[in-house]
Motif scaffolding. Structure first.
Motif, mmCIF file in Angstrom:
data_model
loop_
_atom_site.group_PDB
_atom_site.id
_atom_site.type_symbol
_atom_site.label_atom_id
_atom_site.label_comp_id
_atom_site.label_asym_id
_atom_site.label_seq_id
_atom_site.Cartn_x
_atom_site.Cartn_y
_atom_site.Cartn_z
ATOM 1 N N TRP A 1 -4.201 7.058 3.097
ATOM 2 C CA TRP A 1 -5.457 6.780 3.791
ATOM 3 C C TRP A 1 -5.227 5.868 4.992
ATOM 4 O O TRP A 1 -4.333 5.013 4.987
ATOM 5 C CB TRP A 1 -6.454 6.126 2.844
ATOM 6 N N HIS B 1 -8.540 2.626 -5.657
ATOM 7 C CA HIS B 1 -9.543 3.002 -4.672
ATOM 8 C C HIS B 1 -9.012 2.754 -3.263
ATOM 9 O O HIS B 1 -8.048 2.002 -3.062
ATOM 10 C CB HIS B 1 -10.854 2.226 -4.886
ATOM 11 N N ARG B 2 -9.626 3.378 -2.293
ATOM 12 C CA ARG B 2 -9.202 3.232 -0.901
ATOM 13 C C ARG B 2 -9.479 1.814 -0.419
ATOM 14 O O ARG B 2 -10.602 1.313 -0.546
ATOM 15 C CB ARG B 2 -9.939 4.244 -0.035
ATOM 16 N N LEU B 3 -8.484 1.165 0.140
ATOM 17 C CA LEU B 3 -8.654 -0.195 0.611
ATOM 18 C C LEU B 3 -9.608 -0.240 1.800
ATOM 19 O O LEU B 3 -9.490 0.558 2.735
ATOM 20 C CB LEU B 3 -7.288 -0.777 1.010
ATOM 21 N N CYS B 4 -10.561 -1.180 1.748
ATOM 22 C CA CYS B 4 -11.538 -1.331 2.832
ATOM 23 C C CYS B 4 -11.387 -2.715 3.461
ATOM 24 O O CYS B 4 -10.594 -3.543 3.007
ATOM 25 C CB CYS B 4 -12.955 -1.126 2.309
ATOM 26 N N LEU C 1 0.855 -1.186 0.000
ATOM 27 C CA LEU C 1 0.000 0.000 0.000
ATOM 28 C C LEU C 1 0.889 1.233 0.000
ATOM 29 O O LEU C 1 1.660 1.460 0.942
ATOM 30 C CB LEU C 1 -0.914 0.023 1.235
ATOM 31 N N ASP D 1 -11.723 -5.718 1.259
ATOM 32 C CA ASP D 1 -10.521 -5.950 0.447
ATOM 33 C C ASP D 1 -9.498 -6.767 1.230
ATOM 34 O O ASP D 1 -8.825 -7.647 0.679
ATOM 35 C CB ASP D 1 -9.894 -4.625 0.011
ATOM 36 N N TRP E 1 -1.567 -1.002 -4.024
ATOM 37 C CA TRP E 1 -2.658 -0.061 -3.788
ATOM 38 C C TRP E 1 -2.066 1.334 -3.701
ATOM 39 O O TRP E 1 -1.162 1.583 -2.904
ATOM 40 C CB TRP E 1 -3.396 -0.413 -2.500
ATOM 41 N N THR E 2 -2.558 2.252 -4.528
ATOM 42 C CA THR E 2 -1.982 3.585 -4.576
ATOM 43 C C THR E 2 -3.079 4.619 -4.721
ATOM 44 O O THR E 2 -4.199 4.308 -5.143
ATOM 45 C CB THR E 2 -0.982 3.714 -5.744
ATOM 46 N N ALA E 3 -2.744 5.855 -4.357
ATOM 47 C CA ALA E 3 -3.702 6.962 -4.512
ATOM 48 C C ALA E 3 -3.350 7.803 -5.725
ATOM 49 O O ALA E 3 -3.554 9.016 -5.739
ATOM 50 C CB ALA E 3 -3.714 7.824 -3.247
ATOM 51 N N VAL F 1 -5.682 2.744 7.121
ATOM 52 C CA VAL F 1 -5.895 1.374 6.654
ATOM 53 C C VAL F 1 -6.626 0.571 7.728
ATOM 54 O O VAL F 1 -6.237 0.608 8.901
ATOM 55 C CB VAL F 1 -4.543 0.699 6.342
ATOM 56 N N TYR G 1 1.154 5.434 2.191
ATOM 57 C CA TYR G 1 -0.243 5.366 1.735
ATOM 58 C C TYR G 1 -1.034 6.456 2.462
ATOM 59 O O TYR G 1 -0.975 6.546 3.690
ATOM 60 C CB TYR G 1 -0.797 3.984 2.061
#
Length: 277
Positions: free
Chosen positions: A78, A53-56, A6, A59, A28-30, A80, A76
């Motif tokens: 956001w 997209h933002r990892l939830c 991430l 995911d 995972w990237t923004a 996590v 990252y």
């Protein structure tokens, strides 16, 4: 190990992953749909997807079910989610617990050089508060700026992570709690704007610490007598020196369209324009 990454890393990390036989299962990237050369190269080498997209939490469950063994967070933006079934670590560029927050390097360069270093810690629901797997200090030099500190952080953290991954169960079990909450937090700094009253040292200090995106210039568009207008311009680089000059601070001594020589209170600044701004 099979790792979900991430954020973003540099070539030192790419080499470390390859040398250790580790596999990226996803990135995972923004980046808003755009990725850099290293991320693209990693995705191709590991045959893994890149998500924007933002990892939830769902995911995380899917990653675990697909065989991911570890989540590694490096820059990252956001928060996590945490799932006890899937270990996760964060690489933080300060000596935690000092410098918790999104912008430690800027504040380390500006006011807290004693907190320079790298911490790799367990991811928890509270940002930057997890138990520490590895931590190493970094001695800053007068030549260090935002770019060199980030480069040094990537280089050293890749070596630290290689040691952790070589015996991950041991490193995970041996992680130690942080000592309190720290003396200061690393919130996003405000934009520093160069103006007529700016001192040379002040401008160079802020440029060294904050760099592009957080340093601007209150420039003057020459429109003839009584028609000059001020316009904030983003800066790509700042250099300068102290020298008596007799000019009114804020006077543009020279401007070739790319680099402006600006007279300030105690000398001159060379301001390179950000052509994208």
């Amino acid at each position: 190990m099979r790792i979900a990454l991430l954020g973003g890393v540099d070539g030192n990390w790419a080499t470390m992953l390859r040398s250790g036989g580790h596999v990226l299962t996803s990135i995972w990237t923004a980046g808003g749909g755009q990725i850099g050369e290293i991320t693209a190269s990693l995705a191709a080498e590991h045959h893994c997807p890149v998500f924007f997209h933002r990892l939830c939490h769902d995911d995380l469950v899917a990653l675990k079910q697909a065989g991911t063994e570890l989540v590694v967070v490096v820059g990252y933006p956001w928060l996590v989610p945490v799932d006890p079934a899937l270990p996760a670590v964060n690489v933080h560029p300060s000596l935690l617990p000092d410098g918790r927050g999104p912008a430690p390097v800027q504040w380390i360069l500006s006011t807290h050089p004693d907190a320079a270093g790298v911490t790799i810690h367990k991811l928890t629901a509270e940002a930057d508060a997890g138990d520490i797997l590895a931590q190493e200090p970094m001695t800053l030099t007068a030549a260090d700026d935002l770019h060199t500190v980030f480069a040094r952080t990537y280089w050293r953290s890749a070596q630290m992570m290689a040691a952790i991954l070589s015996d991950f169960p041991r490193a995970w079990a041996a992680a130690a709690p942080q000592s309190g909450t720290g003396r200061w937090t690393a919130d996003h700094p405000e934009v520093f704007t160069i103006g007529a009253a700016t001192q040379v040292g002040e401008a160079l200090h802020h440029w060294r610490a904050f760099g592009p995106g957080l340093v601007a210039w209150d420039g003057v568009d020459q429109g003839g007598p009584d028609r000059n207008t001020h316009r904030t311009r983003w800066v790509a680089a700042v250099r300068g020196w102290r020298e008596p000059h007799g000019l009114v601070p804020g006077t543009v001594a020279s401007d070739d369209g790319r680099i402006t020589m600006l007279a300030v209170a105690d000398g001159f600044l060379l301001i390179e324009a950000d052509t994208a701004g």
